[in-house]
Design a protein around this motif. Sequence first.
Motif, short mmCIF file in Angstrom:
data_model
loop_
_atom_site.label_atom_id
_atom_site.label_comp_id
_atom_site.label_asym_id
_atom_site.label_seq_id
_atom_site.Cartn_x
_atom_site.Cartn_y
_atom_site.Cartn_z
N ILE A 121 -4.05 -52.20 -68.17
CA ILE A 121 -5.32 -52.89 -67.96
C ILE A 121 -6.17 -52.71 -69.21
O ILE A 121 -6.39 -51.58 -69.65
N TRP A 122 -6.64 -53.83 -69.76
CA TRP A 122 -7.34 -53.83 -71.04
C TRP A 122 -8.72 -54.48 -70.92
O TRP A 122 -8.95 -55.31 -70.05
N SER A 123 -9.58 -54.16 -71.87
CA SER A 123 -10.74 -55.02 -72.10
C SER A 123 -10.21 -56.21 -72.91
O SER A 123 -9.29 -56.04 -73.71
N PRO A 124 -10.78 -57.40 -72.69
CA PRO A 124 -10.28 -58.58 -73.40
C PRO A 124 -10.26 -58.38 -74.92
O PRO A 124 -9.29 -58.77 -75.59
N ASP A 125 -11.29 -57.77 -75.46
CA ASP A 125 -11.37 -57.59 -76.90
C ASP A 125 -10.24 -56.71 -77.42
O ASP A 125 -9.56 -57.06 -78.38
N ARG A 126 -10.08 -55.57 -76.79
CA ARG A 126 -9.03 -54.66 -77.27
C ARG A 126 -7.67 -55.27 -77.11
O ARG A 126 -6.78 -55.08 -77.94
N ARG A 127 -7.49 -56.00 -76.05
CA ARG A 127 -6.20 -56.65 -75.82
C ARG A 127 -5.89 -57.60 -76.98
O ARG A 127 -4.78 -57.62 -77.50
N ASN A 128 -6.91 -58.36 -77.36
CA ASN A 128 -6.74 -59.29 -78.47
C ASN A 128 -6.40 -58.58 -79.77
O ASN A 128 -5.46 -58.96 -80.47
N ASP A 129 -7.19 -57.55 -80.06
CA ASP A 129 -6.96 -56.81 -81.30
C ASP A 129 -5.54 -56.26 -81.32
O ASP A 129 -4.83 -56.37 -82.32
N HIS A 130 -5.17 -55.68 -80.22
CA HIS A 130 -3.84 -55.05 -80.16
C HIS A 130 -2.74 -56.08 -80.34
O HIS A 130 -1.75 -55.85 -81.01
N ARG A 131 -2.95 -57.24 -79.74
CA ARG A 131 -1.91 -58.25 -79.76
C ARG A 131 -1.74 -58.86 -81.15
O ARG A 131 -0.63 -59.11 -81.60
N THR A 132 -2.88 -59.09 -81.82
CA THR A 132 -2.81 -59.77 -83.11
C THR A 132 -2.52 -58.81 -84.25
O THR A 132 -2.06 -59.22 -85.30
N SER A 133 -2.80 -57.53 -84.04
CA SER A 133 -2.47 -56.56 -85.08
C SER A 133 -1.02 -56.15 -84.95
O SER A 133 -0.35 -56.53 -84.02
N GLY A 134 -0.55 -55.38 -85.91
CA GLY A 134 0.82 -54.87 -85.80
C GLY A 134 1.83 -55.78 -86.43
O GLY A 134 2.96 -55.39 -86.63
#
Lengths: 152, 152
Positions: A121-134
């Motif tokens: 379960i994520w906050s929308p912002d962190r989810r986005n950051d995590h998904r686009t980074s890496g």
Amino acid sequence: MAAFFGTYTNKVDKKGRVSVPARFRAAIAGSAYPGVLLAPNEEVGAIDGSDFERLNQVIEGLDDPELYDDEAMAQAHETLAMVQEFPVDGDGRMVLSQEFRDFAGITEEAVFTGIGSTFQIWSPDRRNDHRTSGGRTGSSLASMRVPRRKDV
Amino acid sequence: MAAFFGTYTNKVDKKGRVSVPARFRAAIAGSAYPGVLLAPNEEVGAIDGSDFERLNQVIEGLDDPELYDDEAMAQAHETLAMVQEFPVDGDGRMVLSQEFRDFAGITEEAVFTGIGSTFQIWSPDRRNDHRTSGGRTGSSLASMRVPRRKDV
DNA sequence: TGGATTATCATGGAACTTTATGGGCGTCAA
DNA sequence: TTGACGCCCATAAAGTTCCATGATAATCCA
């Protein structure tokens, strides 16, 4: 075994209630306890979730000396100590504690992502950051390998 | 194991419903769940599809430390998070979500292509471009290799 | 074997059910 | 009594089932 996959974004109301995605509810249906188990994931700043069945498997694994050395065992104990139980009400919602919402930075919306035998379960912002980074290049369902069947 | 092959073009109605080719339905018949699992394939701009059996194999593989290191695991999680479940109704149809239709550029028609243990769903245009580009010369069924049988 | 009969399939529309979400009401404890 | 919590109800949107129809493909049989 419960299989969680897919991404769902749901509203968190002022009481802290949030609907557990119907598909996730279906995955834990029949479980001994009508609820989920959550624990903070400090690596990524989100919340890990699973059902009782999975937790029991993990606990059984602790007795396997090949899976856990001393260091890993100490870490596993810390994680287990953070696990909390969240009942799901008749309408399919649970109350995310203030503590967990703060930890994960969740306010208005919560993003559920299924990742196999557990979910997050994520906050929308962190989810986005995590998904686009890496820099992960797009994997695909077709390219995922499955264990080769062992001929016994 | 489900075997998908051949190409089928079906209409998408205004609700987003589309018939799953009968041959594909036959391939997933007997599966625990009467539906398909879809995920965007970012490499080619189409949708990957499979059945539950295949996904469960993938999920089980995640617990195998020999198959996934940390990086591969992160990527696998991303892929699983993109997977969605699409039930097939009594008439053999599923509702393609707006999200997936947009991603694949599908409007009036959807092209199903079977590619072995999984299948793909394309917009007719992209399917054409993909097939004619890349300079792939015609392979043939007769020339395809099969694994050498292991003597146990 | 030619034609009739019967399935199966893809498609369209309508009715019905489930889901996510917001609000209210009583209870228990600090 | 003031929250926190569990429980119940209401509702709009989305998802799912049901029924009807024409087209194609498979089967039967005299």
